[in-house]
Design an enzyme around this catalytic site. Structure first.
Site, PDB file in Angstrom:
ATOM      1  N   GLY A 112      98.704  23.750 164.362  1.00 54.74           N
ATOM      2  CA  GLY A 112      98.499  25.064 164.310  1.00 54.74           C
ATOM      3  C   GLY A 112     100.434  25.336 165.003  1.00 54.74           C
ATOM      4  O   GLY A 112     100.296  26.395 164.735  1.00 54.74           O
ATOM      5  N   SER A 113     101.183  25.238 164.773  1.00 51.29           N
ATOM      6  CA  SER A 113     102.986  25.996 165.144  1.00 51.29           C
ATOM      7  C   SER A 113     102.939  27.107 164.133  1.00 51.29           C
ATOM      8  O   SER A 113     103.413  27.753 164.565  1.00 51.29           O
ATOM      9  CB  SER A 113     103.618  24.545 166.131  1.00 51.29           C
ATOM     10  OG  SER A 113     103.819  24.181 164.585  1.00 51.29           O
ATOM     11  N   ASN A 114     102.419  26.428 162.751  1.00 49.03           N
ATOM     12  CA  ASN A 114     102.772  26.940 161.768  1.00 49.03           C
ATOM     13  C   ASN A 114     101.521  28.073 161.810  1.00 49.03           C
ATOM     14  O   ASN A 114     102.192  29.710 161.416  1.00 49.03           O
ATOM     15  CB  ASN A 114     102.294  26.704 160.177  1.00 49.03           C
ATOM     16  CG  ASN A 114     104.419  25.797 160.473  1.00 49.03           C
ATOM     17  OD1 ASN A 114     104.932  26.429 159.457  1.00 49.03           O
ATOM     18  ND2 ASN A 114     104.229  24.476 160.597  1.00 49.03           N
ATOM     19  N   ARG A 122      94.254  17.415 153.702  1.00 50.41           N
ATOM     20  CA  ARG A 122      93.170  16.743 152.442  1.00 50.41           C
ATOM     21  C   ARG A 122      93.549  17.993 151.539  1.00 50.41           C
ATOM     22  O   ARG A 122      94.658  18.833 151.378  1.00 50.41           O
ATOM     23  CB  ARG A 122      91.643  17.445 153.248  1.00 50.41           C
ATOM     24  CG  ARG A 122      91.166  16.323 154.049  1.00 50.41           C
ATOM     25  CD  ARG A 122      89.700  16.905 154.312  1.00 50.41           C
ATOM     26  NE  ARG A 122      89.586  16.310 155.545  1.00 50.41           N
ATOM     27  CZ  ARG A 122      88.471  15.359 155.696  1.00 50.41           C
ATOM     28  NH1 ARG A 122      88.310  14.647 154.676  1.00 50.41           N
ATOM     29  NH2 ARG A 122      88.596  14.859 156.874  1.00 50.41           N
ATOM     30  N   LEU A 123      93.451  17.418 150.090  1.00 52.41           N
ATOM     31  CA  LEU A 123      93.958  17.742 149.199  1.00 52.41           C
ATOM     32  C   LEU A 123      92.824  18.534 148.397  1.00 52.41           C
ATOM     33  O   LEU A 123      91.745  18.621 148.092  1.00 52.41           O
ATOM     34  CB  LEU A 123      93.748  16.421 147.827  1.00 52.41           C
ATOM     35  CG  LEU A 123      94.718  15.020 147.957  1.00 52.41           C
ATOM     36  CD1 LEU A 123      95.007  15.120 146.321  1.00 52.41           C
ATOM     37  CD2 LEU A 123      96.111  16.718 147.994  1.00 52.41           C
ATOM     38  N   ASN A 177     101.723  26.502 150.704  1.00 51.37           N
ATOM     39  CA  ASN A 177     101.346  25.451 151.753  1.00 51.37           C
ATOM     40  C   ASN A 177     103.064  24.612 151.747  1.00 51.37           C
ATOM     41  O   ASN A 177     103.968  25.580 151.001  1.00 51.37           O
ATOM     42  CB  ASN A 177     101.575  23.538 150.725  1.00 51.37           C
ATOM     43  CG  ASN A 177     101.071  22.701 151.445  1.00 51.37           C
ATOM     44  OD1 ASN A 177     101.165  23.445 152.873  1.00 51.37           O
ATOM     45  ND2 ASN A 177     102.176  21.259 151.098  1.00 51.37           N
ATOM     46  N   HIS A 208     105.256  22.032 153.762  1.00 55.80           N
ATOM     47  CA  HIS A 208     105.931  20.654 153.196  1.00 55.80           C
ATOM     48  C   HIS A 208     106.724  20.331 154.032  1.00 55.80           C
ATOM     49  O   HIS A 208     108.166  21.135 153.587  1.00 55.80           O
ATOM     50  CB  HIS A 208     106.011  20.165 151.843  1.00 55.80           C
ATOM     51  CG  HIS A 208     105.159  18.539 151.791  1.00 55.80           C
ATOM     52  ND1 HIS A 208     104.071  17.819 151.775  1.00 55.80           N
ATOM     53  CD2 HIS A 208     106.962  17.962 151.797  1.00 55.80           C
ATOM     54  CE1 HIS A 208     105.054  16.517 152.008  1.00 55.80           C
ATOM     55  NE2 HIS A 208     105.766  16.582 151.972  1.00 55.80           N
TER      56      HIS A 208
END
Ligand code: GAR
Length: 195
Positions: A14-16, A95-96, A111, A113
């Protein structure tokens, strides 16, 4: 415009999420986080949320190790809607996402990435870049569609790979970029979407 309301989904440290919280606290991002959800009951992202008084919830995916079952996607969509979420941010969610959740938040799921997509989609993209002997990788923020890391790209930033890099040092430098980029892109996308 009413205050932008975010819902965050994550599976890990959870650093973002922390970077988004910090950007809100410092006034860089005008938003509130209504809900943090995780598929992993032990994920530190849930602790971070609780430490900041943000409501949390678990996404029940068991017995599936990687699949995000339709029923869980429906429950997630309902929980986010009931919390008044305008924009969903995946922050290390592994998860997708598929139709039930995508349909509930069309063009409203982002998202982050850790590569320059379309290079190195999927898990541990920084390790993939090292294994491919790439000299540059980076960060992508994109809209989520039903593919794996395939949605329309909103922003990218390159990160050079140094000869001495290990998986850890490279991921650290990528994350430093992520933490600056994600709140910025969330703010500019929300402005476009809701103003
Ligand atoms: C981040 O590097 C994020 O880009 C990556 O997981 C990490 C989560 O870190 N996401 C993906 O690989 C998604 N395909 P965090 O839990 O500390 O934010």
């Amino acid at each position: 415009m009413a205050m932008l309301t975010l819902g965050i989904l994550g599976s890990g440290s959870g650093s973002n999420l922390q970077a988004i919280i910090d950007a809100i606290d410092s006034g860089l991002l005008e938003a509130r986080i209504a809900l943090v959800l995780s598929d992993n009951p032990d994920a530190f992202i849930l602790e971070r949320a609780k430490n900041h008084g943000i409501p949390t919830g678990l996404i029940a995916c068991s017995p599936f190790r990687t699949k995000f079952p339709d029923t869980a996607q429906q429950e997630t969509a309902l929980g986010l809607s009931q919390a008044g979420v305008d924009l969903v941010c995946l922050a290390g969610f592994l998860r997708l996402v598929k139709a039930p959740l995508l349909a509930a938040f069309p063009s409203r799921i982002l998202n982050i990435h850790p590569s320059l997509l379309p290079a190195f989609p999927g898990l541990e993209a920084w390790k993939q870049a090292l294994e491919a002997s790439a000299v540059v990788t980076g960060v992508t923020v994109h809209l989520v569609d039903a593919g794996m890391d395939t949605g329309p790209i909103l922003r990218q930033e390159a990160v050079s790979i140094m000869p001495f890099d290990t998986a850890e040092t490279l991921h650290q430098r990528i994350q430093a970029v992520e933490h600056r980029l994600y709140p910025e892109v969330i703010a500019s996308y929300a402005k476009k979407l809701f103003s």
